[in-house]
Design an enzyme around this catalytic site. Structure first.
Site, PDB file in Angstrom:
ATOM      1  N   TYR A  69       0.859  -1.183   0.000  1.00 47.57           N
ATOM      2  CA  TYR A  69       0.000   0.000   0.000  1.00 47.57           C
ATOM      3  C   TYR A  69       0.898   1.237   0.000  1.00 47.57           C
ATOM      4  O   TYR A  69       1.508   1.577   1.013  1.00 47.57           O
ATOM      5  CB  TYR A  69      -0.906   0.041   1.225  1.00 47.57           C
ATOM      6  CG  TYR A  69      -1.976  -1.024   1.287  1.00 47.57           C
ATOM      7  CD1 TYR A  69      -2.328  -1.770   0.163  1.00 47.57           C
ATOM      8  CD2 TYR A  69      -2.644  -1.292   2.477  1.00 47.57           C
ATOM      9  CE1 TYR A  69      -3.316  -2.742   0.226  1.00 47.57           C
ATOM     10  CE2 TYR A  69      -3.639  -2.253   2.543  1.00 47.57           C
ATOM     11  CZ  TYR A  69      -3.967  -2.981   1.417  1.00 47.57           C
ATOM     12  OH  TYR A  69      -4.949  -3.934   1.484  1.00 47.57           O
ATOM     13  N   SER A 127     -21.956   3.843   0.292  1.00 43.78           N
ATOM     14  CA  SER A 127     -21.841   4.555   1.570  1.00 43.78           C
ATOM     15  C   SER A 127     -22.975   5.546   1.775  1.00 43.78           C
ATOM     16  O   SER A 127     -23.204   6.014   2.896  1.00 43.78           O
ATOM     17  CB  SER A 127     -20.515   5.315   1.616  1.00 43.78           C
ATOM     18  OG  SER A 127     -20.511   6.364   0.650  1.00 43.78           O
TER      19      SER A 127
END
Length: 336
Positions: free
Chosen positions: A58, A217
């Protein structure tokens, strides 16, 4: 008993039923505020969230260093309760490109050495290859992690996005505690074969993508502009007619959420929580505000009528578009 299923929280706060996915604090979803990211990790730990998920690839180590800083600056009692989950094996290039996966035993140990250093810890709680290396038998990769367990550098063996066959082979090699895989109202592929397999073998599930990268979301808008560094700019579910179809599904969820007096995100997380005590949702909150919203899902109870309404609003396989671009789909353990 699996490593960090809901059983982990039997002597602690209920919020340990959630984990914090830290990837978005460093990469793939646009710019993030480092100070706010660290404050969000601290707030999660303070609220009783124990599981912190990261990966050595990442932002090429940036996320591990960020998590390490958050742990180092957290109060000692909270730091001691934290559990680190680390993915390894994805090969990157200096331009940020994605190449192959490396599951060779010597590579596993090399990756672990660097992760321990970047995190500033003496052990990793659960260690897993991000995608099974097609050129290395899973038995060899898992065997190498098992050696790290024996040496005290890793506490538990995990898997990520593995097929049912690879799960069985891995579990026959060494005890596997957990499978990390995408699972959400609009991503239910694991229900066909993978979830029955993990339940048969007593392996827990860490569910990532429970808000489908922000798509469900309740905060994602049809006219949102994404930067070149944002993964969603290339994700089929966020493109053209797919996006409009999927946001129509979100509006159907919003009606249910409004009737219950909660947010769409809370409904989505609560739905994953409702699927079983062996499933721990990872929430990818990058701010304390979004974290607080996610934690509110723990107070949402979905009864049979609620679940039936959700099923009617968003049936299995209702989403338009695959969850990754075509080039990445071959590395997944599920169809979509």
């Amino acid at each position: 008993m699996t490593m960090h299923t809901r059983s982990l929280g039997t002597t602690g706060p209920r919020s340990s039923a959630l984990g914090l996915g830290c990837m978005g604090m460093s990469a793939l979803y646009g710019e993030a505020d480092r100070a706010e990211s660290i404050a969000t990790v601290h707030a999660a730990l303070d609220a009783g969230v124990t599981l912190l998920d990261t990966g050595d690839f990442y932002a090429m180590g940036h996320n591990e260093m960020l998590v390490g800083e958050a742990l180092r600056t957290a109060p000692a009692a909270l730091r001691e309760n934290a559990l680190t989950s680390v993915k390894f094996g994805a090969l990157r290039d200096p331009a940020g490109g994605w190449n192959a996966y490396d599951g060779r035993p010597q590579a596993v140990k090399n990756f672990a050495a660097y992760s321990l250093q970047r995190l500033g810890v003496d052990h990793i709680d659960v260690y897993r290859i991000a995608r099974v290396d097609p050129d290395v038998p899973i038995e060899e990769t898992v065997g190498a992690i098992a050696e790290l367990v024996e040496q005290g550098y890793v506490r538990h063996i995990g898997l990520s996005e593995a097929s049912a066959d690879n799960i069985r082979r891995a579990a026959a090699t060494a005890p596997v505690s957990d499978l990390q895989i995408e699972y959400a109202i609009i991503t239910r592929d694991i229900e066909r074969e993978i979830l029955p397999t993990t339940r048969e073998l007593g392996i827990g599930i860490t569910a990532y993508g429970v808000l489908s990268r922000g798509l469900i979301s309740g905060h994602y808008t049809r006219d949102r502009q994404l930067g070149a560094g944002d993964f969603r700019a290339y994700s089929p579910r966020f493109q053209g007619e797919n996006l409009h179809h999927n946001l129509d599904l979100v509006e159907a969820l919003r009606k249910i959420a409004d009737e219950k007096g909660v947010t769409v995100a809370q409904i989505a997380i609560a739905w994953v929580l409702s699927r079983g005590d062996d499933i721990v949702p990872l929430v990818g909150a990058r701010t304390r505000e979004r974290l607080a919203e996610s934690l509110g899902a723990l107070d949402v109870t979905l009864d049979a009528a609620d679940l039936a309404a959700i099923e009617e609003a968003v049936p299995a396989d209702a989403a338009a578009g695959t969850r990754y671009p075509a080039a990445q789909m071959s590395h997944l353990g599920t169809e979509h």
